[in-house]
Design an enzyme around this catalytic site. Sequence first.
Site, PDB file in Angstrom:
ATOM      1  N   THR A 194     -50.995  46.053-144.575  1.00 34.39           N
ATOM      2  CA  THR A 194     -51.214  47.001-144.210  1.00 34.39           C
ATOM      3  C   THR A 194     -52.392  47.966-144.252  1.00 34.39           C
ATOM      4  OG1 THR A 194     -49.622  47.145-142.350  1.00 34.39           O
ATOM      5  CG2 THR A 194     -51.743  47.670-141.686  1.00 34.39           C
ATOM      6  N   GLU A 281     -53.713  51.159-155.185  1.00 34.17           N
ATOM      7  CA  GLU A 281     -52.469  51.202-156.237  1.00 34.17           C
ATOM      8  C   GLU A 281     -52.530  51.259-158.110  1.00 34.17           C
ATOM      9  OE1 GLU A 281     -49.387  48.608-153.437  1.00 34.17           O
ATOM     10  OE2 GLU A 281     -50.731  47.741-154.627  1.00 34.17           O
TER      11      GLU A 281
END
EC number: 2.3.1.35
Lengths: 409, 409
Positions: A194, A281
């Site tokens: 998400t 990330e």
Amino acid sequence: MTAISPLAPERFPDMPVINGIRLASHACGVRYAGRTDLLMVEMDKGTTAAGVFTRSLTASAPVEWCRSAVAKGSARALVVNSGNANAFTGSVGEASVRRTVEATSALVDCKDSEVYIASTGTIGVRLPDEKITAALGDVRAKLQPGNWQEAAQAIMTTDTYPKGATRIAVIDGTPVIINGIAKGAGMIAPDMATMLSYVFTDAALPAAVLQDLLSKGVDKSFNAITVDSDTSTSDTLMLFATGKAGNKVIKDAKDKRLADFKAKLFDLLLDLALQVVRDGEGATKFVTIHVSGAAGKKAARTIGMSIANSPLVKTAIAGEDANWGRVVAAVGKAGEKANRDKLSIRMGGVLVADKGEMAHGYDEAPVAAHFKGKDIVIEVDVGVGKGRSTVYTCDLTHAYIDINGSYRT
Amino acid sequence: MTAISPLAPERFPDMPVINGIRLASHACGVRYAGRTDLLMVEMDKGTTAAGVFTRSLTASAPVEWCRSAVAKGSARALVVNSGNANAFTGSVGEASVRRTVEATSALVDCKDSEVYIASTGTIGVRLPDEKITAALGDVRAKLQPGNWQEAAQAIMTTDTYPKGATRIAVIDGTPVIINGIAKGAGMIAPDMATMLSYVFTDAALPAAVLQDLLSKGVDKSFNAITVDSDTSTSDTLMLFATGKAGNKVIKDAKDKRLADFKAKLFDLLLDLALQVVRDGEGATKFVTIHVSGAAGKKAARTIGMSIANSPLVKTAIAGEDANWGRVVAAVGKAGEKANRDKLSIRMGGVLVADKGEMAHGYDEAPVAAHFKGKDIVIEVDVGVGKGRSTVYTCDLTHAYIDINGSYRT
């Protein structure tokens, strides 16, 4: 593990209250311990709504619910949980959404279609919706106008910082507030699915106008970013307007009196989208890619995304290597028209390649210095037409592999 | 640095000589020291030729030359250098190709259009073609029928092992030999551009038949593999037939007497393509992805590539994590028809997800054991139609980042 991204903004912005919006977060233990994982937002009667959702063909049950509910254009409540995405959970997942919607509409005393639901977290695991419905009364009791940072925190998964943005715009002389929160990290974080973003305003605007503005605004913001080319099954962006600011209602999104609102909304959406990239990330570099000279706007976007998603470009940036050959290759594989013999590339403003070959007298030193910084800018002109587009991404580092490869081992 | 890939075949195959083909390699110092970097192949008069080339719109000068030359269908010489790709070098690069072609055709006494050139290595740097042309006499003096492994070694860049394959087929009762060599590590190795493969046979076949077979054969081999989704500016696959085997010439690629040749050729192409994947930069796992139930063959391929190119899927495999949620997400983002509620996934033969949710009684233990091995098999049925496709890839590891991020720093 939870070190804050080196690309994070200095702090969460000071966000004003929005008349007609109250928020609260709660720890209901869907999956995480010791943190909030439930956000409830209650909106006054008359709030209009718009949304754009993932294009994934394996969209989650909550997304399918919201897509159908928003067609009616009205909102009274938003319930978001983190820890479990309720994606790929079949009819059981649909039942979870239905139960949560019904419990919320009963509590708030509104129509089911005025309740919006989102779930972010593990895919393929049944959502313990009973934990959510059992907590609804408690979380509702805590509703307050000013809980923006708490709200942004409750919906985080692998995000390293909460994401918020605020703007003030003027509609026909009346000031209106726009506040937004977002979560992201990877397009899909480890086992998490998400990108979620919710934007609230006190402007008085019909749902159709909101939808028009949101659909246009997403193009240069959330649709212009990529962390790892992976699209989530749950991506959701919604815009709610309470109408409490008291501006004269404007019924056409193209009305010039909406110019400032539109500009501020778009700016806020871009702000939130870039915060998502800056929390990519393992990201250590924020990368802006300007493409010009393409056959059209869409072609420019495709070329930009081809560069932004190239693992070879992204690893080169991580290694502080101004490897323009990889940019050329990424242009070539995009499948859009490009003139190899007119192609030019600038990095950090320095002309690196010109007319299909290395720029005459190219000096790598200033470019190498640029690549040591945190903000990398690449400009590519493909020498065909007038199409332009800008996309944003981050580099691909060892930490990305660590986060995504070692999650369950 | 040069550790051989853990996925490498045990040894280079024993490859027979092919009547009408002679090969030699040479160290001419284009970029590397202490190794061969030039391959010359001379082919007898009457050799027919076919080729397929990169779809990149920024194709290199040698690719453009070969694409135009192969239209005449005849071959006498092949000259390949490693260390410099002669890509994105503008008119200077075209002149390098022309000089090399002309020097070769003069030496071999053939037409310019019978000379094929390839360059693999650094992009954007002028090719010192004078080193190649100066060495042509020396390398030609060393030509021998049996130098297959040396040939495969001379064209390596970041490859960790030479790639070769051989088959024997029967055409209308006559045995014919097919030998092939290949290189390619990433689709583009660090600063290197190219997947190259050359296949030779003594079969007597017109160029049009070769072209037809090669174009079909590439679909299930080189077009079914991906290391990192990056397409090179120089990808080249060529097929040469000397006609010395003495079989009756067959003029239609669909002729049933070519069935065995076709099968063996396709098998050899797949063998070479998989050797390229098994030498993928940083690869520790070889991954086969079977997609079924798609709307058509092309849709199945697109879905397979979406899974194979997903950094999240690839890092999960590197981490030995049977993360089927990421496979679902990759199916969803492919943009092809898929029925979320009929989707099923098998990993290592075990049903993991069925009818849109986790398989009833799913036991992760055997799947986790499968993911500890070197050969990972993922099967996905998207529940829409009868389209099938198989694609091959490798995992995404820290070593990929090391190789590609730290090349010049």
